[in-house]
Design a protein around this motif. Structure first.
Motif, PDB file in Angstrom:
ATOM      1  N   GLY A  21       0.911  -1.409  -0.040  1.00 11.01           N
ATOM      2  CA  GLY A  21       0.076  -0.274  -0.075  1.00 11.01           C
ATOM      3  C   GLY A  21       0.864   1.228   0.121  1.00 11.01           C
ATOM      4  N   TYR A  22       0.267   2.269  -0.181  1.00  9.65           N
ATOM      5  CA  TYR A  22       1.220   3.608  -0.007  1.00  9.65           C
ATOM      6  C   TYR A  22       0.065   4.960   0.428  1.00  9.65           C
ATOM      7  CZ  TYR A  22      -0.478   4.206  -4.789  1.00  9.65           C
ATOM      8  OH  TYR A  22      -1.423   4.597  -5.922  1.00  9.65           O
ATOM      9  N   PHE A  23       0.811   5.993   0.927  1.00  9.98           N
ATOM     10  CA  PHE A  23       0.080   7.077   1.183  1.00  9.98           C
ATOM     11  C   PHE A  23       0.492   8.200   0.184  1.00  9.98           C
ATOM     12  CE2 PHE A  23      -0.743  10.833   3.341  1.00  9.98           C
ATOM     13  CZ  PHE A  23      -2.051  10.704   3.713  1.00  9.98           C
ATOM     14  N   SER A  24      -0.626   8.805  -0.327  1.00  7.82           N
ATOM     15  CA  SER A  24      -0.422   9.752  -1.347  1.00  7.82           C
ATOM     16  C   SER A  24      -0.390  11.257  -0.595  1.00  7.82           C
ATOM     17  CB  SER A  24      -1.480   9.882  -2.571  1.00  7.82           C
ATOM     18  OG  SER A  24      -1.439  10.947  -3.118  1.00  7.82           O
ATOM     19  N   TYR A  25       0.765  11.913  -0.501  1.00  8.03           N
ATOM     20  CA  TYR A  25       0.560  13.000   0.141  1.00  8.03           C
ATOM     21  C   TYR A  25      -0.057  14.205  -0.734  1.00  8.03           C
ATOM     22  CZ  TYR A  25       3.698  10.796   3.493  1.00  8.03           C
ATOM     23  OH  TYR A  25       4.245   9.904   4.383  1.00  8.03           O
TER      24      TYR A  25
ATOM     25  N   HIS B 275       1.626   7.055   8.399  1.00 12.29           N
ATOM     26  CA  HIS B 275       2.472   7.724   7.414  1.00 12.29           C
ATOM     27  C   HIS B 275       1.822   9.161   7.300  1.00 12.29           C
ATOM     28  CE1 HIS B 275       5.812   5.436   6.256  1.00 12.29           C
ATOM     29  NE2 HIS B 275       5.155   4.734   5.736  1.00 12.29           N
ATOM     30  N   GLY B 276       0.500   9.314   7.193  1.00 13.36           N
ATOM     31  CA  GLY B 276      -0.398  10.633   6.921  1.00 13.36           C
ATOM     32  C   GLY B 276      -0.318  11.426   8.087  1.00 13.36           C
ATOM     33  N   LEU B 277      -0.528  10.742   9.197  1.00 16.89           N
ATOM     34  CA  LEU B 277      -0.317  11.492  10.497  1.00 16.89           C
ATOM     35  C   LEU B 277       1.206  12.427  10.702  1.00 16.89           C
ATOM     36  CD1 LEU B 277      -2.313   9.595  13.065  1.00 16.89           C
ATOM     37  CD2 LEU B 277      -3.184  11.878  11.913  1.00 16.89           C
ATOM     38  N   LEU B 278       2.221  11.420  10.490  1.00 15.48           N
ATOM     39  CA  LEU B 278       3.542  11.753  11.043  1.00 15.48           C
ATOM     40  C   LEU B 278       4.495  12.114   9.772  1.00 15.48           C
ATOM     41  CD1 LEU B 278       4.247   8.561  13.053  1.00 15.48           C
ATOM     42  CD2 LEU B 278       3.944  10.751  13.947  1.00 15.48           C
ATOM     43  N   HIS B 279       4.428  11.903   8.576  1.00 16.17           N
ATOM     44  CA  HIS B 279       5.384  12.152   7.766  1.00 16.17           C
ATOM     45  C   HIS B 279       4.915  13.209   6.568  1.00 16.17           C
ATOM     46  CE1 HIS B 279       6.545   8.085   9.317  1.00 16.17           C
ATOM     47  NE2 HIS B 279       7.062   8.990  10.162  1.00 16.17           N
ATOM     48  N   ASP B 280       4.080  14.032   6.509  1.00 16.08           N
ATOM     49  CA  ASP B 280       3.570  15.077   5.635  1.00 16.08           C
ATOM     50  C   ASP B 280       4.811  15.862   5.213  1.00 16.08           C
ATOM     51  OD1 ASP B 280       2.492  16.796   3.790  1.00 16.08           O
ATOM     52  OD2 ASP B 280       0.559  16.496   4.732  1.00 16.08           O
TER      53      ASP B 280
ATOM     54  N   PRO C  93      11.688  11.994   9.152  1.00 18.49           N
ATOM     55  CA  PRO C  93      13.126  11.676   9.308  1.00 18.49           C
ATOM     56  C   PRO C  93      13.514  10.756   8.058  1.00 18.49           C
ATOM     57  CG  PRO C  93      11.717  10.549  10.659  1.00 18.49           C
ATOM     58  CD  PRO C  93      10.633  11.450  10.065  1.00 18.49           C
ATOM     59  N   HIS C  94      14.824  10.075   7.942  1.00 17.20           N
ATOM     60  CA  HIS C  94      15.030   9.247   7.107  1.00 17.20           C
ATOM     61  C   HIS C  94      13.711   8.183   6.671  1.00 17.20           C
ATOM     62  CE1 HIS C  94      17.535   5.903   5.252  1.00 17.20           C
ATOM     63  NE2 HIS C  94      18.031   6.848   4.658  1.00 17.20           N
ATOM     64  N   ARG C  95      13.945   7.577   5.495  1.00 15.84           N
ATOM     65  CA  ARG C  95      13.079   6.725   5.036  1.00 15.84           C
ATOM     66  C   ARG C  95      13.118   5.350   6.099  1.00 15.84           C
ATOM     67  NH1 ARG C  95      10.826   3.776   0.240  1.00 15.84           N
ATOM     68  NH2 ARG C  95       9.278   2.822   1.299  1.00 15.84           N
ATOM     69  N   SER C  96      14.160   4.774   6.448  1.00 16.74           N
ATOM     70  CA  SER C  96      14.048   3.748   7.312  1.00 16.74           C
ATOM     71  C   SER C  96      13.455   4.121   8.512  1.00 16.74           C
ATOM     72  CB  SER C  96      15.490   3.277   7.471  1.00 16.74           C
ATOM     73  OG  SER C  96      16.317   3.963   8.258  1.00 16.74           O
ATOM     74  N   ILE C  97      13.457   5.216   9.248  1.00 17.31           N
ATOM     75  CA  ILE C  97      12.889   5.589  10.567  1.00 17.31           C
ATOM     76  C   ILE C  97      11.512   5.795  10.038  1.00 17.31           C
ATOM     77  CG2 ILE C  97      12.861   7.316  12.332  1.00 17.31           C
ATOM     78  CD1 ILE C  97      15.238   5.564  12.186  1.00 17.31           C
ATOM     79  N   ARG C  98      11.012   6.220   8.883  1.00 15.73           N
ATOM     80  CA  ARG C  98       9.477   6.697   8.671  1.00 15.73           C
ATOM     81  C   ARG C  98       8.809   5.212   8.630  1.00 15.73           C
ATOM     82  NH1 ARG C  98      11.582  10.260   4.723  1.00 15.73           N
ATOM     83  NH2 ARG C  98      10.311   9.228   2.680  1.00 15.73           N
ATOM     84  N   GLU C  99       9.502   4.469   8.083  1.00 14.81           N
ATOM     85  CA  GLU C  99       8.807   3.115   8.079  1.00 14.81           C
ATOM     86  C   GLU C  99       9.080   2.157   9.527  1.00 14.81           C
ATOM     87  OE1 GLU C  99       7.229   1.659   5.561  1.00 14.81           O
ATOM     88  OE2 GLU C  99       7.943   3.535   4.444  1.00 14.81           O
TER      89      GLU C  99
ATOM     90  N   GLU D 145       8.672   3.867  12.282  1.00  9.58           N
ATOM     91  CA  GLU D 145       7.526   4.558  12.922  1.00  9.58           C
ATOM     92  C   GLU D 145       6.178   4.129  12.425  1.00  9.58           C
ATOM     93  OE1 GLU D 145       9.866   8.872  14.173  1.00  9.58           O
ATOM     94  OE2 GLU D 145       8.520   8.756  12.425  1.00  9.58           O
ATOM     95  N   ALA D 146       5.948   4.046  11.116  1.00  9.47           N
ATOM     96  CA  ALA D 146       4.653   3.736  10.691  1.00  9.47           C
ATOM     97  C   ALA D 146       4.219   2.163  11.313  1.00  9.47           C
ATOM     98  CB  ALA D 146       4.638   3.785   9.002  1.00  9.47           C
ATOM     99  N   GLU D 147       5.240   1.433  11.116  1.00 10.95           N
ATOM    100  CA  GLU D 147       4.846   0.040  11.364  1.00 10.95           C
ATOM    101  C   GLU D 147       4.422  -0.373  12.744  1.00 10.95           C
ATOM    102  OE1 GLU D 147       4.043  -2.153   8.786  1.00 10.95           O
ATOM    103  OE2 GLU D 147       3.664  -3.555  10.370  1.00 10.95           O
ATOM    104  N   SER D 148       5.588   0.530  13.774  1.00  4.22           N
ATOM    105  CA  SER D 148       5.268   0.397  15.034  1.00  4.22           C
ATOM    106  C   SER D 148       4.076   0.850  15.448  1.00  4.22           C
ATOM    107  CB  SER D 148       6.224   1.297  15.700  1.00  4.22           C
ATOM    108  OG  SER D 148       7.818   0.740  15.463  1.00  4.22           O
ATOM    109  N   VAL D 149       3.431   1.970  14.949  1.00  5.67           N
ATOM    110  CA  VAL D 149       2.252   2.602  15.211  1.00  5.67           C
ATOM    111  C   VAL D 149       1.219   1.439  14.763  1.00  5.67           C
ATOM    112  CG1 VAL D 149       0.422   4.308  14.479  1.00  5.67           C
ATOM    113  CG2 VAL D 149       2.697   5.065  14.733  1.00  5.67           C
TER     114      VAL D 149
END
Ligand SMILES: [Zn+2]
Length: 294
Positions: free
Chosen positions: A169-173, A199-204, A214-220, A222-226
């Motif tokens: 899946g993906y989020f479109s900003y 992703h939508g809440l945290l990484h716009d 943050p860096h892509r690896s941290i964004r992933e 964060e999203a997966e931990s949420v």
């Protein structure tokens, strides 16, 4: 208008505890054989200089994975087939330089003295055990009613597609929407919606607050931990997916990174849990349109 909590929820475990479960799971994953195999794989196949890569492809344009004779045998229990010609590469030869004040904890100094020709072999020139596959994250092949709950309460429009460019899946900003793979089970769709929601809440990218992207690896991570925390709260166990996914992205530093992002993760998880448990109104911060969810 200030956001007021309409209903309080009573999770069986606090979100801090759930974060600990995640930490332990990732720690275990990082000490597993699967992860060790992955490191061997990375170490074997990512060590060639740019010049050698050019040279390998010039000699064998279809080369996929190349390694030396011994590396195939020791690392992967594969042997070079009879009659196969090696691909020539240049290997640096170093000489150890001793210094008087060389200390125990220092690596000995080395100087490059010359290059010698070495030979590597492409995967197709070898036979033996299959190469390990590294899809760490296991699909969740079962039903969960959390999917319906997420669909009913997620403030971002959700589309389903037959193809998400290789992702789930993906989020479109650009239009703040979520697209997920239609072929997944309802449990996996729920996990995926929460991941993209996070992703939508945290990484716009429009959010200029420091540290918000943050860096892509941290964004992933964060999203997966949420997604892990929210799913856990609603009784959906996504650990088989989450431990592997997060380790795959954040690697050896995953646990430390998890600690650093802890507050952001918990904050987003709380928002999502509340948006499910107080269905009537969800308000967004960060400049997103205030939206009423029905
Ligand atoms: Zn993601």
């Amino acid at each position: 208008m200030a956001y007021t909590k309409k209903q309080s929820y009573q999770p069986t475990k606090t979100k801090e505890d759930v974060l600990e479960i995640l930490e332990k799971g990732i720690e275990q994953f990082l000490s597993s054989d699967k992860w060790k195999q992955y490191l061997t794989f990375q170490a074997t196949f990512h060590d060639y200089s740019f010049n050698n890569c050019i040279s390998i492809l010039a000699q064998r344009p279809n080369a996929t994975y190349v390694a030396g004779f011994e590396a195939w045998k020791k690392g992967f229990n594969r042997y070079v087939k009879k009659g196969e010609k090696g691909i020539a590469i240049l290997l640096p030869v170093f000489k150890k330089v001793k210094e008087k004040e060389e200390r125990e904890d220092q690596k000995p100094n080395r100087t490059l003295v010359r290059f010698r020709i070495g030979y590597v072999y492409d995967y197709a020139q070898t036979a033996g055990d299959p190469l390990p596959e590294f899809s760490f994250a296991k699909r969740l092949e079962f039903h969960s009613d959390l999917y319906e709950k997420m669909r009913a309460t997620c403030p971002f429009p959700i589309r389903e597609a037959d193809d998400c460019g290789g992702a789930n899946g993906y989020f479109s900003y650009s239009d703040h929407s979520i697209t997920i793979l239609s072929s997944m089970s309802s449990a996996h769709k729920a996990r995926c919606i929460i991941h993209e929601y996070a992703h939508g809440l945290l990484h716009d990218p429009k959010d200029k607050t420091e540290g918000s992207r943050p860096h892509r690896s941290i964004r992933e991570l964060e999203a997966e931990s949420v997604s892990f925390i929210v799913s856990h709260h609603f009784g959906l166990d996504t650990s088989e997916y989450a431990f592997g996914y997060i380790s795959g992205w954040a690697g050896e530093n995953a646990v430390q990174a998890l600690k650093q992002s802890g507050a952001r993760i918990q904050n987003a998880a709380r928002k999502i849990i509340e948006s499910v448990e107080t269905k009537d109104e969800v308000f967004f911060e960060k400049g997103l349109n205030l939206k009423k969810v029905i």
